[in-house]
Write an enzyme that holds these catalytic residues in place. Structure first.
Site, short mmCIF file in Angstrom:
data_model
loop_
_atom_site.label_atom_id
_atom_site.label_comp_id
_atom_site.label_asym_id
_atom_site.label_seq_id
_atom_site.Cartn_x
_atom_site.Cartn_y
_atom_site.Cartn_z
CD GLU A 147 -2.73 -1.35 2.44
OE1 GLU A 147 -3.88 -1.75 2.33
OE2 GLU A 147 -2.21 -1.11 3.55
C1 TNX Z 1 -4.43 -4.15 4.66
S1 TNX Z 1 -2.81 -6.43 4.07
C2 TNX Z 1 -3.18 -3.87 5.17
C3 TNX Z 1 -3.04 -3.38 6.54
C4 TNX Z 1 -4.37 -3.21 7.21
C5 TNX Z 1 -5.27 -4.34 6.85
C6 TNX Z 1 -6.59 -4.31 7.54
C7 TNX Z 1 -1.70 -5.39 4.13
C8 TNX Z 1 -0.42 -5.85 3.71
N1 TNX Z 1 -2.01 -4.15 4.52
O1 TNX Z 1 -2.32 -2.17 6.55
O2 TNX Z 1 -4.16 -3.17 8.58
O3 TNX Z 1 -5.49 -4.32 5.47
O4 TNX Z 1 -7.31 -5.46 7.28
#
Ligand code: TNX
Length: 609
Positions: free
Chosen positions: A380
């Protein structure tokens, strides 16, 4: 499955003790029943109504063992003078000590641990590390030869063989890790009351027969996000206990994120002292000193669990940027962030200082970590795109390799150049990703954490008081019903290193809430990761799992009383005081909420992106 009433009074505690009249069992005596006989029958009947849970069967173990050969004629009853004899290897001896520590509170027995080399007294519990040819080398306490139970195949790094005969229990393995897993199996084979922290009058019977067992995947893990909410060392140690019980062997700690930095770094001290003082919702946060972290690593190692530290880069770095604004794009100090959005923060990939920072931080974390893995996040980072992103990741990967560690990263790392041994952690929700398949063709191995099956921060059901639902609802069956070997299109089972269940903690604030989200889904994930596919069977798993509720109750472990599982009545009727309630914990982070710290919110982003 309702609890099976005890039909064999001899296996339960005798409610009235020995018959003082010496007239034999009621109903068999030739003379008219006396008042004492009648009292005895009534007490037996009452005892049956209050009967302890059905006796454990050899095949009841979670995760399901590779091979089980019950022998009902060979049950073993742990006597009051039970002793553990163990081979000289210090790691094996430590496993024996841990078994003794598990047996002592409930049995009230002394359970001494002695060396196999010492003069033989009685072989009641024997733990041996016997080298690679372990199955063949063991005397067949059950009369079954190695060829019948495992083709004489080596038990490998983590396998074990457990023989239960009326003369004793013998666990054999090629390694101390294998012995440890065998001990977890033995623990589950003892009556539920073995979980009691105080002595219980019980007939400590272990079902007779033979188990030969080893894991399907070498990497079996769970992740705890200690960044969104901070959890102290004691909570982490308890999570390690839960992992070890189900033969999970990796604890991934998500140590850094926008809301907090949780590990002290000497060369950049403000990361902890400034970046560690925030968390979601505005609480005080916290961080681990090097000594705290070492304690976690040591505790895990004793339980054959490897800690995988994650420093999430280049996104999810707001807390670091608050501590060191010179790393921020434009060197503009950001405000602390205590909300739950993602994808807005990043280290400036164009500034050389960023790479000094990455090298220093990863260097210190690597030095504190004996395990082979270093997780660099990579998820992300929406604002670092294309070549800027792959360029950053490739430099970070080289730094990790230079430290002698193996790179792990979320699957967004896939487009970056391959580096020997690198591992990608899949968290997508559809099993078809050409970038992943291509990365695997270049040599990447995968840890599977599919968001819609393995994300333990997802709600069980619409009314689950905490958790998210962006990846869907995950009840126990959903957590159980998938196959890591075939889950991703174009990815052969051989590329799958293993399975991990992440627990993100935007909405999780206490140990009880951690346990509520982990249990009972963690054993489902553990079984996928450990057990051969041929054992996969929802109905059987559900029934085996039911007995664990009473064990968790006795050990004061909170869990979700999922209606999918036929919990024995004691477990369903007993109020579990630490279970979260809707009033206290309705903090669903899928809803956009005002940031309690009053700081400007980041641009919205969705987790599914
Ligand atoms: C996605 S999965 C994220 C996290 C969040 C989560 C909540 C991933 C690698 N990143 O930053 O906490 O979703 O479900």
């Amino acid at each position: 499955m309702p609890p099976i009433p005890s039909t064999t009074p001899a296996t339960g505690p005798d409610p009235v003790g020995p018959d003082p009249t010496g007239s034999g069992p009621a109903g068999l005596s030739a003379h008219q029943p006396t008042a004492a006989d009648l009292a005895r029958v009534a007490a037996r009947a009452a005892g049956d109504l209050l009967a302890p849970p059905a006796p454990v069967r050899l095949a009841d173990v979670i995760p399901a063992p590779e091979r089980v050969a019950p022998d009902p004629t060979a049950d073993f009853v742990l006597p009051a003078d039970a002793a553990i004899r163990v081979s000289l290897d210090p790691a094996a001896r430590d496993v024996a000590e841990q078994l003794a520590e598990q047996l002592r509170p409930a049995t009230g027995y002394l359970v001494p641990v002695t060396d196999l080399a010492e003069p033989r007294t009685r072989d009641l519990l024997v733990l041996t590390v016997a080298g690679a040819a372990a199955p063949a080398a063991t005397e067949g306490a059950t009369g079954l030869g190695a060829a019948e139970v495992g083709g004489g195949a080596a038990l490998g790094d983590e396998g074990y063989r457990l023989d239960v005969a009326d003369g004793g229990v013998r666990i054999t393995a090629a390694t101390a890790a294998g012995l440890f897993h065998g001990v977890q199996t033995l623990r589950q084979l003892l009556p539920t009351a073995i979980e009691s922290p105080t002595p219980v009058a019980e007939r400590w019977v272990v079902p007779g027969g033979l188990i030969v067992d080893r894991p399907r995947f070498p990497y079996r893990g769970a992740m705890l996000d200690v960044a969104r909410h901070f959890f102290g060392v004691a909570d982490v140690l308890r999570v390690i206990d839960h992992l070890a019980r189900y033969k999970l062997n990796h604890l991934h700690l998500h140590l850094t994120d926008d809301q907090g930095w949780r590990i002290a770094v000497d060369s950049w001290p403000r990361l902890a002292t400034v970046g560690g003082t925030t968390e979601v919702g505005g609480g005080p946060g916290g961080w681990y000193t090097a000594a705290d972290y070492r304690r976690i690593v040591r505790y895990a190692a004793r339980r054959h669990v490897t800690v995988v530290p994650e420093v999430d880069l280049p996104g999810h770095t707001n807390a670091a940027l608050v501590a060191y604004p010179e790393l921020a794009p434009g060197k503009i100090p950001p405000p602390p962030y205590t909300g739950t959005e993602v994808g807005f923060s990043y280290l400036d990939p164009a500034d050389e200082r960023t790479y000094d920072f990455v090298a220093d931080v990863l260097g210190e974390v690597a030095a504190l970590t004996p395990g082979p893995w270093l997780h660099i996040g990579g998820d992300e980072a929406f604002k670092v795109k294309g070549a800027a992103y792959t360029g950053f990741v490739e430099r970070a990967q080289r730094i990790v390799a230079g430290l002698g560690k193996t790179v792990v990263g979320w699957h967004q790392l896939a487009p970056a150049a391959h580096l020997d041994g690198r591992v990608l952690q899949w968290w997508g929700t559809n099993g078809d990703d050409p970038d992943i398949a291509a990365a695997v063709r270049r040599g990447a191995r995968l840890i599977l954490s599919p968001g819609n099956h393995a994300y333990l921060d997802m709600k069980y059901a619409p009314d689950t008081p905490i958790g998210h639902d962006w990846a869907g609802l995950i009840d126990v069956r959903k957590a159980y019903d998938w196959d890591p070997g075939t889950h991703l299109t174009g990815v052969p089972a051989a590329a799958v290193l293993g399975v991990e269940a992440p627990l993100w903690t935007e909405s999780v604030t206490s140990l009880a809430e951690i346990e509520f989200m982990l249990l009972p889904r963690l054993p489902a994930i553990a079984e996928l990761a450990w057990s051969p596919r041929v054992t996969h069977d929802w109905a059987g798993f559900r029934d085996r799992l039911a007995g664990h509720g009473l064990r968790w109750d006795l050990a004061a472990i909170a869990f979700h009383h999922s209606p999918e599982i036929p919990w024995p009545t004691e477990a369903t009727q007993r109020a579990v005081p630490r279970q979260p309630t809707a009033e206290t914990t309705d903090r669903t982070s899928d809803q956009v909420r005002p940031d309690p710290a009053g700081t400007p919110g980041p641009p919205p982003a969705t987790n599914g992106a």
